[in-house]
Design a protein around this motif. Structure first.
Motif, PDB file in Angstrom:
ATOM      1  N   GLU A  77      14.294   0.682  24.871  1.00 36.77           N
ATOM      2  CA  GLU A  77      15.724   0.614  24.556  1.00 36.77           C
ATOM      3  C   GLU A  77      16.044  -0.612  23.717  1.00 36.77           C
ATOM      4  N   ARG A  78      15.415  -1.724  24.018  1.00 39.54           N
ATOM      5  CA  ARG A  78      15.617  -2.947  23.242  1.00 39.54           C
ATOM      6  C   ARG A  78      15.137  -2.757  21.802  1.00 39.54           C
ATOM      7  N   GLN A 124      17.588  -0.654  19.815  1.00 36.06           N
ATOM      8  CA  GLN A 124      18.754  -1.471  19.481  1.00 36.06           C
ATOM      9  C   GLN A 124      18.449  -2.409  18.322  1.00 36.06           C
TER      10      GLN A 124
END
Length: 503
Positions: free
Chosen positions: A363-364, A367
């Motif tokens: 997820e990081r 992003q």
């Protein structure tokens, strides 16, 4: 794996060989169905080792082996798979199976003993000069080379062109989703599943090449000032990223045969708080090493013990001359391996399209991609997805493997004729090999002399943050050995001899 291998091999079934000069002798031993493939494997192995099947010779057809030994096609293909995985035979599309050409025994470059504490990275300006000349994987600059065009790249261009023609209407006015086109991620996931990593499209994120994937991996897993372990000699692109992100480097000695030294890594981890480790288990640059199973298992154990992020540079895996090795990510139950790769080394440098499987940092990473890149080109992704889906990429790899092996052998044969002593790695995949010259050689100083002759070399110090390997060179066999490239190799050997390198 056996069933999948059989399906793939049946797509280019070897032709029947008429009037075979060689037939395998019967063993006279009782045959049990459980071990028939092993018996056939051992007979073929004995024939190869005893030179009854010589280098480059075609094996009996699959049909002939089935009839002679009264076994199934799957049994024969399983035996051939095992021999191919050992690098003893190779499959040639629409032709059959051949004994692999084996070069004479070589002296292998020795791993350098390193005892370095974490420190900053400074990349020499020489690397920028090489990149500006477009010669990172060549001996001649961009303005002096002929264009190499392969059937696979032509087919890829057609797929991309079709996708561009279909991209019309309102869809062209919208950005792609941050993780990338789902159709492309699904095709990549299918290929990874064949290598033992049960990925889904949701586990992947499309990037602008492998370098971008490594950049996102480091940004997600590290902070400025953290220490990162790297192979030495290792990929200069990774060193550039460490410098840009203000990360410290710990160089871990790497063998030309087996890659990163796990004892040295364990010692470094016990001494310093290392946050991540960048490693290329499959045919790492510059030497083309392949990490053995025991070292891979120990690396994963060390990662669990020290809570280490493993950033796996898998960009060369698909260039394997025989079986494509499984990624480390396939042995990662805890999500601590970040898998990075692209198509640039197997298809085209112009195809700046890669992917990353971020594990616990996924997820990081998505992003960070959104912040730094926003989105990827949808038509380009769709063209590559179509290319993968219709089997064109697999066909291209089969042709490429045979071509790369030939080009590697031609390079090694010419280097062994040099008037100076040279130790060479003998990679079974990748695009490069590592040449170790006499200790009094200074390849960094040689750069300007060679450049005056129109030759662009890649000196050894570029592959170390501490300036090691001044007596080493990296060579690429990515291109056809044209007369100009062969002459460049000959001239380079003469320059080394004139500079005083010992014979």
């Amino acid at each position: 794996m056996g069933a999948e291998y059989a399906r793939q091999r049946l797509r280019f079934r070897p032709k029947k060989i008429k009037n075979n000069r060689y037939r395998l002798p019967a063993t006279g031993l009782p045959v049990t169905s459980s071990f028939r493939y092993q018996q056939l494997e051992n007979q073929l192995l004995d024939a190869i080792n005893s030179q009854r099947l010589r280098n480059g010779e075609r094996l009996p057809s699959v049909r002939s082996l089935c009839q002679q030994h009264q076994v199934s096609k799957a049994t024969v293909l399983h035996a051939l798979q095992r021999l191919e995985a050992q690098g003893l035979i190779e499959a040639r599309p629409r032709s059959g199976f051949y004994v692999t050409q084996r070069l004479p025994a070589l002296n292998t470059p020795q791993a350098t003993a390193l005892q370095l504490s974490p420190g900053p990275v400074t990349i020499p300006d020489l690397l920028l000069d090489i990149m500006q000349r477009g010669a990172a994987f060549d001996l001649v600059s961009a303005d002096a080379r002929l264009t190499d065009t392969t059937t696979g790249v032509v087919t890829l261009n057609r797929s991309i062109s079709r996708a561009l023609r279909r991209a019309r209407g309102d869809s062209a006015q919208y950005y792609d989703e941050p993780a990338g086109l789902a159709a492309l991620r699904e095709q990549i996931a299918l290929r990874l599943a064949q290598r033992g990593y049960a990925a889904s499209a949701a586990d992947l994120c499309i990037t602008v090449g492998c370098q971008n994937a490594l950049f996102l991996a480091l940004m997600a897993s590290c902070e400025a000032g953290d220490a990162v372990a790297v192979e030495s000699p290792g990929f200069y692109g990774a060193l550039q990223l460490l410098q840009q992100l203000n990360l410290k480097v710990v160089e871990i000695p790497s063998s030309a045969l087996s890659g990163m030294d796990m004892d040295a890594l364990a010692d470094a981890l016990s001494r310093w708080p290392i946050k991540a480790c960048i490693v290329s288990p499959a045919y790492s640059t510059p030497a083309g090493a392949l990490m053995p199973a025991a070292a891979r298992q120990r690396l994963m154990a060390l990662a669990a013990q020290y809570d280490l992020a493993i950033i796996e540079d898998d960009i060369y895996a698909d260039t394997a001359f025989t079986r494509i090795p499984d990624p480390l990510k396939a042995e990662d139950p805890d999500g601590r391996v970040i898998l990075c790769s692209s198509f640039s080394k197997t298809l085209s440098r112009d195809l700046r399209l890669g992917w990353i499987a971020g594990g616990r940092w996924h997820e990081r990473i998505v992003q960070l991609k959104l912040v730094t890149q926003l989105a990827s080109g949808r038509a380009l992704q769709q063209g590559v997805a179509d290319y993968l889906a219709d089997g064109s990429y697999s066909s291209h790899l089969r042709r490429q493997h045979y071509r790369l092996r030939q080009q590697r052998d031609q390079l090694m044969e010419q280097l062994q004729r040099w008037p100076v002593a040279v130790n060479l790695s003998q990679p079974q995949g990748g695009l490069t090999l590592w040449a170790e010259l006499p200790a009094n050689t200074d390849t960094h100083a040689l750069y300007s002399t060679a450049l005056a002759q129109g030759i662009v070399i890649t000196p050894g110090p570029l592959f170390s943050a501490s300036g090691h390997y001044r007596h080493c060179l990296r060579f690429s066999f990515a291109h056809e050995w044209t007369a100009a490239r062969q002459q460049a190799l000959t001239t380079l050997g003469e320059l080394l001899a004139a500079a005083g390198a010992k014979p």
